[in-house]
Design a protein around this motif. Structure first.
Motif, mmCIF file in Angstrom:
data_model
loop_
_atom_site.group_PDB
_atom_site.id
_atom_site.type_symbol
_atom_site.label_atom_id
_atom_site.label_comp_id
_atom_site.label_asym_id
_atom_site.label_seq_id
_atom_site.Cartn_x
_atom_site.Cartn_y
_atom_site.Cartn_z
ATOM 1 N N ILE A 63 -50.736 -25.667 22.535
ATOM 2 C CA ILE A 63 -50.748 -26.873 23.262
ATOM 3 C C ILE A 63 -49.453 -27.774 22.818
ATOM 4 O O ILE A 63 -49.226 -28.138 21.775
ATOM 5 N N ALA A 82 -49.827 -18.445 31.310
ATOM 6 C CA ALA A 82 -50.579 -19.731 31.762
ATOM 7 C C ALA A 82 -51.871 -20.133 30.902
ATOM 8 O O ALA A 82 -52.250 -21.347 30.761
ATOM 9 N N ASP A 83 -52.230 -19.032 30.256
ATOM 10 C CA ASP A 83 -53.757 -19.601 29.359
ATOM 11 C C ASP A 83 -53.142 -19.444 28.137
ATOM 12 O O ASP A 83 -54.012 -19.893 27.140
ATOM 13 N N THR A 85 -49.777 -21.149 26.982
ATOM 14 C CA THR A 85 -48.683 -21.953 26.506
ATOM 15 C C THR A 85 -48.974 -23.193 27.569
ATOM 16 O O THR A 85 -49.362 -22.930 28.872
ATOM 17 N N GLU A 86 -49.472 -24.300 27.139
ATOM 18 C CA GLU A 86 -49.643 -25.501 27.943
ATOM 19 C C GLU A 86 -49.003 -26.775 27.516
ATOM 20 O O GLU A 86 -48.833 -27.000 26.138
ATOM 21 N N ARG A 88 -49.188 -30.654 27.779
ATOM 22 C CA ARG A 88 -50.384 -31.607 28.350
ATOM 23 C C ARG A 88 -50.068 -33.132 27.772
ATOM 24 O O ARG A 88 -49.480 -33.438 26.691
ATOM 25 N N SER A 122 -48.744 -23.339 31.682
ATOM 26 C CA SER A 122 -49.633 -24.514 32.235
ATOM 27 C C SER A 122 -49.156 -26.001 32.019
ATOM 28 O O SER A 122 -48.434 -26.334 30.992
ATOM 29 N N VAL A 124 -50.438 -29.908 32.504
ATOM 30 C CA VAL A 124 -51.545 -30.634 32.643
ATOM 31 C C VAL A 124 -51.477 -32.168 32.380
ATOM 32 O O VAL A 124 -50.933 -32.557 31.483
ATOM 33 N N CYS A 154 -47.939 -19.971 37.009
ATOM 34 C CA CYS A 154 -48.112 -21.278 36.331
ATOM 35 C C CYS A 154 -49.602 -21.723 36.731
ATOM 36 O O CYS A 154 -50.087 -21.331 37.713
ATOM 37 N N ARG A 155 -50.014 -22.518 35.925
ATOM 38 C CA ARG A 155 -51.387 -23.347 36.416
ATOM 39 C C ARG A 155 -50.693 -24.950 36.268
ATOM 40 O O ARG A 155 -50.388 -25.513 35.191
#
Length: 339
Positions: A63, A82-83, A85-86, A88, A122, A124, A154-155
């Motif tokens: 994250i 996407a699960d 690397t995020e 945020r 992702s 966020v 991507c998310r």
């Protein structure tokens, strides 16, 4: 730090008098370990030379709690999935504007450049998740120079309105494939040309999901095909304030979606706020399975288009009026990763 690709690019530029071969690529690595080229994504972006060499920044798992500012053309940010690397940050647009003159910096990812790719990660904006405030909070915000933007695998999530806001209304072109989008009112709201495929839209508010501004050019359009829409009971498919053009091709719609057609938002009590409506309602639907038309207003009507279109005509290349082939550009990037 492993800056081999960057140093080679600079040396090549110097030796060639500034004429860099198109095949040259700058490759940087970001990861949350001491051996990585960079620990911060923005530091890697800031290290890039000011030229037109394609830059690929590969980002390891983790994250990353940082805002990103992209002002250099030809940058690809590629995560580890996407699960895994995020990126945020928690930011409310209203709070940001109390201390800043514009939206620049109000998003998790802020883009004012061309040929930007966001892949396998992702993004966020967690402000709504943390506070319960669901007002405008961008995950991705595109500015006046943002065009030829690609997101794939991507998310993209925000806890409020305007999750994905790519707002170059003059010549903005955006391509999205195999992505998950989540937010509230107008959660996906492009200006210009936009194409979405194989994606999922989840609306957390009983209001509009899609929004389009195409007032400057009758060719501007929003296309969504082979995708699915879901959300809270009573969520709506979409709306517009400006002239817009919607093509919904072979999508799946949850029973939670309201029986509310795509509509033009007006201000009966303040007519001066109403935007022009030069080209009228342009909402086109096509379905492989008639059962996908869960309400009468979703019935297939693409055959009534003035150009007598079929679903097979509605491709990314057609969406961008043959001015940009994002699928070829994406494939070139993916091939470069394997080299």
């Amino acid at each position: 730090m492993r800056l081999t690709g960057w140093l080679f690019a600079l040396l090549f530029t110097a030796l060639c008098g500034g004429n860099v071969a198109a095949s040259e690529i700058i490759r940087l690595t970001v990861a949350q370990n001491p051996d990585a080229g960079f620990r911060s994504i923005q530091q890697a972006i800031n290290s890039l030379p000011d030229n037109d060499i394609q830059a690929i920044i590969q980002i390891g798992p983790g994250i990353y709690r940082e805002k990103l500012y992209l002002t250099r053309n030809k940058v690809a940010l590629i995560g580890s999935g996407a699960d895994n690397t995020e990126i945020r940050i928690a930011e409310l647009r209203t709070n940001w504007l109390k201390q800043h003159p514009s939206d620049w910096g109000a998003a998790v990812v802020n883009i004012n450049a061309a040929d930007i790719a966001l892949l396998n990660l992702s993004i966020v904006n967690s402000y709504g998740e943390l506070t319960g405030d669901n007002e405008h909070q961008f995950a991705v915000r595109g500015f006046e120079q943002a065009t030829r933007i690609i997101t794939a695998n991507c998310r993209i999530i925000a806890g409020g309105a305007d999750t994905l806001s790519l707002w170059n209304k003059t010549d903005g072109m955006y391509y999205h494939d195999n992505c998950y989008f989540e937010g509230h009112t107008d959660m996906v709201c492009p200006r210009g040309w936009a194409f979405f495929s194989n994606s999922t839209f989840v609306n957390k508010k009983a209001y509009a999901t899609l929004w389009h501004d195409g007032e400057l050019d009758a060719r501007q359009k929003l296309v969504v095909r082979d995708s699915s829409f879901d959300g809270v009971p009573g969520f709506m498919l979409g709306r517009r304030h400006y002239d817009g053009q919607f093509y919904l091709i072979n999508n799946r719609y949850s029973a939670n979606m309201a029986d509310k057609p795509l509509f033009r938002h007006t201000y009966p009590e303040e007519p001066s706020r109403n935007r022009a409506n030069l080209w009228g309602d342009r909402y086109y639907f096509s379905h492989q399975n008639p059962a996908q038309a869960i309400y009468p207003w979703l019935s297939a009507n693409l055959a009534s288009h003035p150009q007598q279109l079929t679903a097979e005509h509605i491709t990314a290349l057609w969406t961008f009026d043959n001015r940009w082939d994002p699928e070829q550009q994406l494939q070139t990037l993916l091939n470069s990763i394997k080299e």
